[in-house]
Design a protein around this motif. Structure first.
Motif, PDB file in Angstrom:
ATOM      1  N   ILE A 116       0.838  -1.205   0.000  1.00 15.41           N
ATOM      2  CA  ILE A 116       0.000   0.000   0.000  1.00 15.41           C
ATOM      3  C   ILE A 116       0.870   1.250   0.000  1.00 15.41           C
ATOM      4  O   ILE A 116       0.552   2.250  -0.654  1.00 15.41           O
ATOM      5  CB  ILE A 116      -0.958   0.000   1.206  1.00 15.41           C
ATOM      6  CG1 ILE A 116      -1.928  -1.189   1.113  1.00 15.41           C
ATOM      7  CG2 ILE A 116      -1.722   1.311   1.285  1.00 15.41           C
ATOM      8  CD1 ILE A 116      -2.778  -1.197  -0.132  1.00 15.41           C
ATOM      9  N   SER A 145       0.568   4.113  -2.792  1.00  9.37           N
ATOM     10  CA  SER A 145       0.241   5.467  -2.337  1.00  9.37           C
ATOM     11  C   SER A 145       1.336   6.455  -2.708  1.00  9.37           C
ATOM     12  O   SER A 145       1.056   7.596  -3.112  1.00  9.37           O
ATOM     13  CB  SER A 145       0.038   5.479  -0.815  1.00  9.37           C
ATOM     14  OG  SER A 145      -1.026   4.639  -0.426  1.00  9.37           O
ATOM     15  N   ASP A 149      -6.051  -8.621  -6.674  1.00  9.80           N
ATOM     16  CA  ASP A 149      -6.752  -7.526  -5.996  1.00  9.80           C
ATOM     17  C   ASP A 149      -6.142  -6.154  -6.298  1.00  9.80           C
ATOM     18  O   ASP A 149      -6.741  -5.123  -5.951  1.00  9.80           O
ATOM     19  CB  ASP A 149      -6.716  -7.731  -4.472  1.00  9.80           C
ATOM     20  CG  ASP A 149      -7.334  -9.055  -4.044  1.00  9.80           C
ATOM     21  OD1 ASP A 149      -8.332  -9.464  -4.675  1.00  9.80           O
ATOM     22  OD2 ASP A 149      -6.819  -9.678  -3.096  1.00  9.80           O
ATOM     23  N   ASP A 183      -8.290  -3.365  -8.202  1.00  6.49           N
ATOM     24  CA  ASP A 183      -9.361  -2.755  -7.410  1.00  6.49           C
ATOM     25  C   ASP A 183      -8.794  -1.803  -6.356  1.00  6.49           C
ATOM     26  O   ASP A 183      -9.368  -0.732  -6.108  1.00  6.49           O
ATOM     27  CB  ASP A 183     -10.192  -3.845  -6.726  1.00  6.49           C
ATOM     28  CG  ASP A 183     -11.047  -4.625  -7.718  1.00  6.49           C
ATOM     29  OD1 ASP A 183     -11.297  -4.094  -8.816  1.00  6.49           O
ATOM     30  OD2 ASP A 183     -11.439  -5.769  -7.395  1.00  6.49           O
ATOM     31  N   ILE A 184      -7.697  -2.173  -5.749  1.00  3.04           N
ATOM     32  CA  ILE A 184      -7.090  -1.310  -4.729  1.00  3.04           C
ATOM     33  C   ILE A 184      -6.614  -0.002  -5.343  1.00  3.04           C
ATOM     34  O   ILE A 184      -6.857   1.092  -4.794  1.00  3.04           O
ATOM     35  CB  ILE A 184      -5.927  -2.048  -4.041  1.00  3.04           C
ATOM     36  CG1 ILE A 184      -6.467  -3.157  -3.142  1.00  3.04           C
ATOM     37  CG2 ILE A 184      -5.071  -1.074  -3.226  1.00  3.04           C
ATOM     38  CD1 ILE A 184      -5.415  -4.045  -2.547  1.00  3.04           C
ATOM     39  N   ASP A 209     -10.039   1.888  -6.483  1.00  7.84           N
ATOM     40  CA  ASP A 209     -11.048   2.213  -5.470  1.00  7.84           C
ATOM     41  C   ASP A 209     -10.465   2.835  -4.204  1.00  7.84           C
ATOM     42  O   ASP A 209     -11.129   3.657  -3.565  1.00  7.84           O
ATOM     43  CB  ASP A 209     -11.840   0.956  -5.093  1.00  7.84           C
ATOM     44  CG  ASP A 209     -12.567   0.348  -6.284  1.00  7.84           C
ATOM     45  OD1 ASP A 209     -12.851   1.101  -7.230  1.00  7.84           O
ATOM     46  OD2 ASP A 209     -12.821  -0.868  -6.259  1.00  7.84           O
ATOM     47  N   LYS A 210      -9.258   2.441  -3.836  1.00  6.32           N
ATOM     48  CA  LYS A 210      -8.685   2.921  -2.581  1.00  6.32           C
ATOM     49  C   LYS A 210      -7.603   3.985  -2.788  1.00  6.32           C
ATOM     50  O   LYS A 210      -7.548   4.970  -2.060  1.00  6.32           O
ATOM     51  CB  LYS A 210      -8.121   1.749  -1.770  1.00  6.32           C
ATOM     52  CG  LYS A 210      -9.178   0.742  -1.343  1.00  6.32           C
ATOM     53  CD  LYS A 210      -8.599  -0.319  -0.446  1.00  6.32           C
ATOM     54  CE  LYS A 210      -9.667  -1.332  -0.043  1.00  6.32           C
ATOM     55  NZ  LYS A 210     -10.793  -0.720   0.696  1.00  6.32           N
ATOM     56  N   ILE A 211      -6.742   3.795  -3.771  1.00  8.25           N
ATOM     57  CA  ILE A 211      -5.654   4.752  -3.991  1.00  8.25           C
ATOM     58  C   ILE A 211      -6.162   5.972  -4.753  1.00  8.25           C
ATOM     59  O   ILE A 211      -5.770   7.107  -4.449  1.00  8.25           O
ATOM     60  CB  ILE A 211      -4.484   4.099  -4.744  1.00  8.25           C
ATOM     61  CG1 ILE A 211      -3.981   2.868  -3.972  1.00  8.25           C
ATOM     62  CG2 ILE A 211      -3.348   5.099  -4.951  1.00  8.25           C
ATOM     63  CD1 ILE A 211      -3.483   3.153  -2.572  1.00  8.25           C
ATOM     64  N   GLY A 212      -7.028   5.765  -5.743  1.00  8.30           N
ATOM     65  CA  GLY A 212      -7.639   6.895  -6.415  1.00  8.30           C
ATOM     66  C   GLY A 212      -7.364   7.040  -7.893  1.00  8.30           C
ATOM     67  O   GLY A 212      -7.743   8.045  -8.503  1.00  8.30           O
TER      68      GLY A 212
END
Length: 289
Positions: free
Chosen positions: A203, A207, A252, A255-256, A259-262
């Motif tokens: 992550i 990021s 995964d 999607d990360i 959806d999560k990082i942007g």
């Protein structure tokens, strides 16, 4: 006769011991930092790394680029030559691979020109020298001494375009002056980040790439399959423990990142290299910020 038999047996034991010690001294690449990685992965019979076929010139032309886990710099330099980057920086956690990258750069320059365009300018160039790397400084001096007559590079002056830096991207590497990049590539590296730093490290990788990308920038990712994690899980005690605790799988990642990082969109560019008879048969994804 018995004496000779014992002596021979002792010699055989000694030879076996020597072989065992030699195996123990075999180089271990804790971070995937294999020596001569590209030669071993794609062989010597190909003119260029097939993954370059998946990449578009507009992602690199006149752009500032970053190569995470550059190893010996083969891909970094090939991108600079083929796609006319404004600049490209390759970073690697292993200082020995960074040294290799500088020598790869020198060999490339010597292979396409007799002399740098403007020897005095080369000697003063900050692109390689600014890193205060002893090999880089030596390259500038020796390149100038090797020159005998003017001759221009085919794709601009590599010493002004390509540079390399030793750094741990996950833990403490940061670009100078808060620099951002138009294109960031991360090829066959995410597994090693994942095994050495776990889900948290992965992550952090994603990021940090997001923060370093300019608006509209592209992130090119080549993740390794889960089977490859299994094959390398015992490289160290750290990788063994992290392998057991990993919850995020390569399937995964998309999607990360979206959806999560942007990241706003993704393109699967794998088909551009399908059919190539090489070791590189992994998915290659391009994400846009």
């Amino acid at each position: 006769m018995e004496h000779h038999q014992r002596a021979r047996t002792g010699g055989e034991q000694q030879d076996t011991s020597a072989t065992t010690q030699k195996k123990k001294r075999k180089e271990v690449a804790l971070y995937g930092n294999y020596r001569n990685y590209y030669g071993y992965r794609i062989g010597q019979d190909l003119e260029e790394d097939p993954r370059l076929k998946a990449m578009k010139k507009e992602w690199f032309e006149d752009k500032d680029c970053l190569d995470i886990g550059c190893n010996s710099g083969v891909i970094t330099i090939a991108i600079a030559q083929k796609f006319s980057c404004r600049s490209i920086l390759g970073i690697d956690i292993d200082g020995a691979r960074v040294n290799d990258a500088y020598w790869t750069l020198r060999r490339k320059v010597k292979s396409i020109r007799t002399v740098p365009a403007g020897g005095d300018k080369l000697a003063e160039s900050n692109t390689v020298n600014c890193l205060k790397h002893p090999v880089a400084e030596s390259l500038n001096k020796r390149a100038k001494n090797d020159c005998t007559s003017p001759h221009h590079l085919q794709e601009g002056d590599f010493y002004d375009i390509v540079s390399f830096k030793k750094g741990d991207f996950i833990q403490n590497w940061h670009p100078r002056d808060n620099k951002s990049y138009d294109t960031i590539i991360c090829l066959s590296v995410s597994k090693w980040v994942h095994l050495n730093w776990g889900d948290e490290g992965l992550i952090t990788l994603f990021s940090k790439v997001w923060r370093l990308l300019s608006p509209g920038g592209v992130f090119i990712l080549e993740p390794q399959p889960w089977k490859s994690y299994y094959d390398n899980r015992l490289v160290s005690e750290t990788t063994r423990i992290n392998y057991q605790n990993i919850k995020i799988r390569p399937e995964d990642f998309q999607d990360i990142l979206l959806d999560k990082i942007g990241f706003r969109m993704v393109e699967d560019i794998t088909s551009s290299v399908s059919g190539c008879k090489t070791g590189f048969k992994r998915p290659i994804l391009a994400f846009w910020k």
